[in-house]
Design an enzyme around this catalytic site. Structure first.
Site, PDB file in Angstrom:
ATOM      1  N   GLY A  71      30.791  -4.219  27.528  1.00  0.00           N
ATOM      2  CA  GLY A  71      29.983  -5.383  27.893  1.00  0.00           C
ATOM      3  C   GLY A  71      29.755  -6.418  26.805  1.00  0.00           C
ATOM      4  O   GLY A  71      28.885  -7.268  26.953  1.00  0.00           O
ATOM      5  N   TRP A 114      31.640  -8.981  25.955  1.00  0.00           N
ATOM      6  CA  TRP A 114      31.942 -10.342  26.451  1.00  0.00           C
ATOM      7  C   TRP A 114      30.821 -10.793  27.397  1.00  0.00           C
ATOM      8  O   TRP A 114      30.439 -11.953  27.402  1.00  0.00           O
ATOM      9  CB  TRP A 114      33.311 -10.386  27.147  1.00  0.00           C
ATOM     10  CG  TRP A 114      34.457 -10.490  26.179  1.00  0.00           C
ATOM     11  CD1 TRP A 114      34.470 -10.039  24.888  1.00  0.00           C
ATOM     12  CD2 TRP A 114      35.734 -11.098  26.404  1.00  0.00           C
ATOM     13  NE1 TRP A 114      35.682 -10.317  24.313  1.00  0.00           N
ATOM     14  CE2 TRP A 114      36.482 -10.967  25.205  1.00  0.00           C
ATOM     15  CE3 TRP A 114      36.327 -11.726  27.490  1.00  0.00           C
ATOM     16  CZ2 TRP A 114      37.781 -11.447  25.080  1.00  0.00           C
ATOM     17  CZ3 TRP A 114      37.622 -12.210  27.355  1.00  0.00           C
ATOM     18  CH2 TRP A 114      38.350 -12.070  26.162  1.00  0.00           C
ATOM     19  N   ASP A 126      37.878  -1.366  40.627  1.00  0.00           N
ATOM     20  CA  ASP A 126      39.212  -1.599  40.085  1.00  0.00           C
ATOM     21  C   ASP A 126      39.640  -3.014  40.484  1.00  0.00           C
ATOM     22  O   ASP A 126      39.693  -3.339  41.678  1.00  0.00           O
ATOM     23  CB  ASP A 126      40.140  -0.540  40.708  1.00  0.00           C
ATOM     24  CG  ASP A 126      41.561  -0.645  40.201  1.00  0.00           C
ATOM     25  OD1 ASP A 126      41.930  -1.696  39.639  1.00  0.00           O
ATOM     26  OD2 ASP A 126      42.307   0.333  40.387  1.00  0.00           O
ATOM     27  N   LYS A 183      43.446 -11.581  28.349  1.00  0.00           N
ATOM     28  CA  LYS A 183      44.224 -10.894  27.318  1.00  0.00           C
ATOM     29  C   LYS A 183      45.671 -10.751  27.778  1.00  0.00           C
ATOM     30  O   LYS A 183      45.924 -10.441  28.949  1.00  0.00           O
ATOM     31  CB  LYS A 183      43.623  -9.495  27.083  1.00  0.00           C
ATOM     32  CG  LYS A 183      44.151  -8.825  25.807  1.00  0.00           C
ATOM     33  CD  LYS A 183      44.117  -7.319  25.883  1.00  0.00           C
ATOM     34  CE  LYS A 183      42.777  -6.659  25.855  1.00  0.00           C
ATOM     35  NZ  LYS A 183      42.162  -6.583  24.527  1.00  0.00           N
TER      36      LYS A 183
HETATM   37  N1  SAM Z   1      35.625  -7.137  27.037  1.00  0.00           N
HETATM   38  C1  SAM Z   1      35.036  -5.817  26.902  1.00  0.00           C
HETATM   39  C2  SAM Z   1      33.897  -5.929  25.928  1.00  0.00           C
HETATM   40  O1  SAM Z   1      33.824  -6.931  25.236  1.00  0.00           O
HETATM   41  O2  SAM Z   1      33.071  -5.027  25.876  1.00  0.00           O
HETATM   42  C3  SAM Z   1      36.049  -4.784  26.452  1.00  0.00           C
HETATM   43  C4  SAM Z   1      37.073  -4.513  27.509  1.00  0.00           C
HETATM   44  S1  SAM Z   1      38.033  -3.094  27.144  1.00  0.00           S
HETATM   45  C5  SAM Z   1      39.100  -3.699  25.905  1.00  0.00           C
HETATM   46  C6  SAM Z   1      39.108  -3.002  28.515  1.00  0.00           C
HETATM   47  C7  SAM Z   1      38.407  -2.599  29.788  1.00  0.00           C
HETATM   48  O3  SAM Z   1      39.343  -2.799  30.855  1.00  0.00           O
HETATM   49  C8  SAM Z   1      38.002  -1.135  29.862  1.00  0.00           C
HETATM   50  O4  SAM Z   1      36.603  -1.037  29.946  1.00  0.00           O
HETATM   51  C9  SAM Z   1      38.660  -0.627  31.145  1.00  0.00           C
HETATM   52  O5  SAM Z   1      37.825   0.224  31.898  1.00  0.00           O
HETATM   53  C10 SAM Z   1      38.910  -1.928  31.884  1.00  0.00           C
HETATM   54  N2  SAM Z   1      39.943  -1.833  32.912  1.00  0.00           N
HETATM   55  C11 SAM Z   1      41.221  -1.420  32.759  1.00  0.00           C
HETATM   56  N3  SAM Z   1      41.860  -1.460  33.947  1.00  0.00           N
HETATM   57  C12 SAM Z   1      40.958  -1.909  34.870  1.00  0.00           C
HETATM   58  C13 SAM Z   1      41.021  -2.161  36.262  1.00  0.00           C
HETATM   59  N4  SAM Z   1      42.138  -1.951  36.950  1.00  0.00           N
HETATM   60  N5  SAM Z   1      39.922  -2.616  36.905  1.00  0.00           N
HETATM   61  C14 SAM Z   1      38.771  -2.831  36.199  1.00  0.00           C
HETATM   62  N6  SAM Z   1      38.651  -2.606  34.872  1.00  0.00           N
HETATM   63  C15 SAM Z   1      39.731  -2.150  34.212  1.00  0.00           C
END
Ligand code: SAM
Length: 309
Positions: A53, A55, A95, A160
């Site tokens: 969280g 961002w 998702d 990203k």
């Molecule tokens: N932006 C976040 C922060 O600042 O705290 C960090 C994000 S982290 C690098 C990547 C996130 O992508 C993970 O929490 C993962 O659960 C989520 N993620 C990956 N595939 C996903 C999907 N299909 N649907 C939703 N979330 C997904």
């Protein structure tokens, strides 16, 4: 590895704890904003793949500011994983590649489209670069699909990307929907990582384009479609390093005591992950229960009800 040596390794990890951000990624969004002025005039935003969280924290702090000012601000955060609450942020656990999650997000924005959509989504990296890049691209396209439903014309999308060999197809797809696409590399993102961020400005879908969740944006034959782009079909987008040059370098090690006048103090993470996927594996390992035959026949939720509550 001790706590302090982990702290020392990564300057942005340490700064995040000092400043109360849930993850070091907060600095990436802040540094992209320094360059692109992302939050100007933004009242409604979506944070895709938001956990833990940081961002959303940035959005909440930048858009809401003080409580009174933040009343008309709407922030929707989505992730597969649960996330601790944040002021002014509506959370959806789901998702982003699923239509049901997309529909739930869209529901929140009916009649009032978002000004900004951000997506820091990353799959669990396998180490097989082609697979990782492919999954990352699919995640970005799922985010783009949702974005076409909720973003207002003229709005901004930040996502990203992995700068792999096939990234030009992604750029071309993004260029269909946005007049300006830039590849941004914040200073807090390690040079050694292929990660960067596509900053897509001025949402302007093709005339007559009707957003559709069953739109086969995800249905590309990766090898055939991606590698055959040549000449003018290969889109080269501007690359921009962002973040003040005086900012810390994510690839360097710094001494523990950054400020000679202040003694170094360890700080625990601001918000540890809620029930992360590795928790069960750690539990099994700690209790020497991995690969024991008698457990393989018992469903895990029955064997460890505490972990599945
Ligand atoms: N932006 C976040 C922060 O600042 O705290 C960090 C994000 S982290 C690098 C990547 C996130 O992508 C993970 O929490 C993962 O659960 C989520 N993620 C990956 N595939 C996903 C999907 N299909 N649907 C939703 N979330 C997904």
């Amino acid at each position: 590895m001790g706590r302090s040596s982990k702290d020392k390794r990564d300057i942005y990890y340490r700064l995040a704890k000092e400043e109360g951000w849930r993850a070091r990624s907060a600095f990436k969004l802040l540094q992209i904003d320094e360059e692109f002025n992302l939050f100007k005039g933004v009242r409604r935003a979506v944070d895709l793949c938001a956990a833990p969280g940081s961002w959303s924290q940035v959005l909440s702090r930048k858009l809401r500011g003080t409580e009174e000012k933040g009343e008309d601000v709407k922030i929707v955060a989505v992730d597969l994983q649960a996330m601790a609450p944040l002021p002014g942020v509506t959370q959806i656990q789901g998702d982003i590649t699923k239509i049901t999650t997309a529909q739930e997000i869209i529901k929140h924005f009916e009649g009032q489209p978002a000004d900004l959509v951000v997506c820091d989504g990353a799959p669990d990296v396998t180490g097989l670069h082609d697979v990782d890049e492919y999954i990352q691209a699919q995640l970005l396209l799922a985010a783009l699909n949702i974005t076409t439903h909720v973003l207002k014309p003229g709005g901004t999308f930040v996502a990203k990307i992995f700068r792999g060999k096939d990234v030009t197809l992604l750029y071309s797809q993004l260029k269909v929907f946005f007049t300006t696409v830039t590849c941004a590399k914040p200073r807090s993102s390690r040079n050694s990582s292929i990660e960067a961020f596509a900053v897509c400005e001025n949402y302007s879908p093709p005339e007559g384009y009707v957003p559709n969740m069953s739109n086969p944006l995800l249905d590309h034959k990766y090898d055939e479609d991606f590698n055959q782009l040549e000449g003018p079909n290969r889109l080269i987008v501007p690359f921009l390093a962002c973040g003040d040059l005086s900012a810390y370098d994510a690839d360097r090690n710094y001494p523990l005591q950054l400020d000679p006048s202040k003694e170094y103090q360890y700080r625990p993470p601001t918000q540890p992950p809620i029930r992360p996927p590795y928790q069960e594996a750690c539990y099994l390992r700690k209790n020497n229960l991995l690969a024991k035959k008698n457990f393989s026949t018992v469903p895990l939720d029955k064997a460890f009800p505490d972990l599945h509550r």
